[in-house]
Design a protein around this motif. Sequence first.
Motif, PDB file in Angstrom:
ATOM      1  N   ARG A 103     -22.437  -7.351  -8.639  1.00 20.20           N
ATOM      2  CA  ARG A 103     -22.636  -6.569  -9.112  1.00 20.20           C
ATOM      3  C   ARG A 103     -20.991  -6.285  -8.419  1.00 20.20           C
ATOM      4  O   ARG A 103     -19.822  -5.303  -8.024  1.00 20.20           O
ATOM      5  N   THR A 104     -19.819  -7.928  -9.139  1.00 22.88           N
ATOM      6  CA  THR A 104     -18.399  -7.591  -9.226  1.00 22.88           C
ATOM      7  C   THR A 104     -18.091  -6.381 -10.463  1.00 22.88           C
ATOM      8  O   THR A 104     -18.507  -6.904 -11.056  1.00 22.88           O
ATOM      9  N   PRO A 105     -16.683  -5.260  -9.776  1.00 21.58           N
ATOM     10  CA  PRO A 105     -17.133  -4.527 -10.802  1.00 21.58           C
ATOM     11  C   PRO A 105     -15.962  -5.218 -11.882  1.00 21.58           C
ATOM     12  O   PRO A 105     -15.126  -5.917 -11.328  1.00 21.58           O
ATOM     13  N   TYR A 106     -15.849  -4.458 -12.571  1.00 22.35           N
ATOM     14  CA  TYR A 106     -14.694  -4.933 -13.648  1.00 22.35           C
ATOM     15  C   TYR A 106     -13.477  -3.755 -13.113  1.00 22.35           C
ATOM     16  O   TYR A 106     -13.511  -3.261 -12.848  1.00 22.35           O
ATOM     17  N   VAL A 107     -12.238  -4.114 -13.163  1.00 24.99           N
ATOM     18  CA  VAL A 107     -11.023  -4.023 -12.681  1.00 24.99           C
ATOM     19  C   VAL A 107     -10.012  -4.577 -13.761  1.00 24.99           C
ATOM     20  O   VAL A 107      -9.888  -5.406 -14.695  1.00 24.99           O
ATOM     21  N   GLU A 108      -8.897  -3.249 -14.266  1.00 25.37           N
ATOM     22  CA  GLU A 108      -7.843  -3.551 -14.146  1.00 25.37           C
ATOM     23  C   GLU A 108      -6.204  -4.172 -13.459  1.00 25.37           C
ATOM     24  O   GLU A 108      -6.505  -3.093 -12.546  1.00 25.37           O
ATOM     25  N   THR A 109      -5.621  -4.624 -13.351  1.00 24.85           N
ATOM     26  CA  THR A 109      -4.561  -4.704 -12.827  1.00 24.85           C
ATOM     27  C   THR A 109      -3.008  -4.740 -14.001  1.00 24.85           C
ATOM     28  O   THR A 109      -2.809  -4.276 -15.138  1.00 24.85           O
ATOM     29  N   ASP A 110      -2.218  -4.514 -12.814  1.00 27.00           N
ATOM     30  CA  ASP A 110      -0.374  -4.278 -13.034  1.00 27.00           C
ATOM     31  C   ASP A 110      -0.013  -5.309 -12.745  1.00 27.00           C
ATOM     32  O   ASP A 110      -0.526  -6.072 -12.551  1.00 27.00           O
ATOM     33  N   SER A 111       1.151  -5.636 -13.244  1.00 30.03           N
ATOM     34  CA  SER A 111       1.716  -6.903 -13.405  1.00 30.03           C
ATOM     35  C   SER A 111       1.987  -6.844 -12.237  1.00 30.03           C
ATOM     36  O   SER A 111       2.087  -8.155 -12.256  1.00 30.03           O
ATOM     37  N   SER A 112       1.619  -6.603 -11.091  1.00 30.51           N
ATOM     38  CA  SER A 112       2.002  -6.659  -9.441  1.00 30.51           C
ATOM     39  C   SER A 112       0.898  -7.206  -9.078  1.00 30.51           C
ATOM     40  O   SER A 112       0.694  -8.045  -8.093  1.00 30.51           O
ATOM     41  N   GLY A 113      -0.150  -7.569  -9.806  1.00 29.50           N
ATOM     42  CA  GLY A 113      -1.308  -7.761  -8.740  1.00 29.50           C
ATOM     43  C   GLY A 113      -2.093  -6.379  -8.696  1.00 29.50           C
ATOM     44  O   GLY A 113      -3.365  -6.848  -7.637  1.00 29.50           O
ATOM     45  N   ARG A 114      -1.876  -5.733  -8.512  1.00 24.16           N
ATOM     46  CA  ARG A 114      -2.878  -4.702  -7.912  1.00 24.16           C
ATOM     47  C   ARG A 114      -3.907  -3.562  -8.922  1.00 24.16           C
ATOM     48  O   ARG A 114      -3.281  -3.704 -10.178  1.00 24.16           O
ATOM     49  N   TRP A 115      -4.552  -3.373  -8.156  1.00 28.27           N
ATOM     50  CA  TRP A 115      -5.651  -1.970  -9.035  1.00 28.27           C
ATOM     51  C   TRP A 115      -5.282  -1.092  -9.812  1.00 28.27           C
ATOM     52  O   TRP A 115      -4.900  -0.304  -8.584  1.00 28.27           O
TER      53      TRP A 115
END
Length: 269
Positions: A196-208
């Motif tokens: 159940r790990t969600p799909y995520v996208e992050t910015d250049s600093s690693g923030r979701w």
Amino acid sequence: MTEGSGSTGPSGHAHGPRVPGAANRRWWDDNADGYQHEHGEFLRDTGFVWGPEGLDEADAGLLGDIRGLRVLEVGCGAAQCARWLRTAGAHPVGVDVSFRQAQHARRLDEVTGVTVPVITADASALPFADAAFDVACSAYGALPFVADLNAALREVARVLRERGRWVFSVSHPVRWAFPDDPGPAGLVADRSYFDRTPYVETDSSGRWVYAEYHRTLGDWVRALTATGFVVRDLVEPAWPADNTNVWGGWSPLRGRLLPGTAIFVCQRP
């Protein structure tokens, strides 16, 4: 939505840190133009399509007779579905977290001459009175992106009258075991359906900056029943032979073999 990110448990809650609601809102504001440009023709300015398979509410009738009823569309985007509901005799209201999507709704109001009210708000905090609506619906809107599913479902239950119908579509949970690829690579499972790990996208600093949460079919049923809904039906549309569209990981190739959409038909007791 609440702060931070994490995997989703059997009750529908996401445990651990979650992506901030404001981040998901910014993502949809930033991507609304591209989404409407890419999918607007398929969705139609005034049309109610339940998913990439093209199942149309005008044919399916999952909402029942909505003439004269107050209908809430949750996660309405540019309110294409709500606009169709208006032409079918309902009194619809749309709600979406993205202000840019609401601007597209206003644009389509002017193009079509069919106007529907759209309010910018989070699905977990609906700005409506108790029992304000007869029916609620959502076509791939809001629910896959909220970390606390139960909170959003409680809000829908709160604004529905007794015996009010709640119908929504989401990506079929089994698809999460397969790569999001419309070609042959998307036919081979490469992860556990139970992860159940969600799909995520992050910015250049690693923030979701974006999150989509996976729930199994059992998770959805448990979350619905825990918030007081009765599940009347589960519709899994087959891919029609005349639909040649490719939409992300959905395609005729995959659609012939794997379910792509799950539509839950529910009722408030």
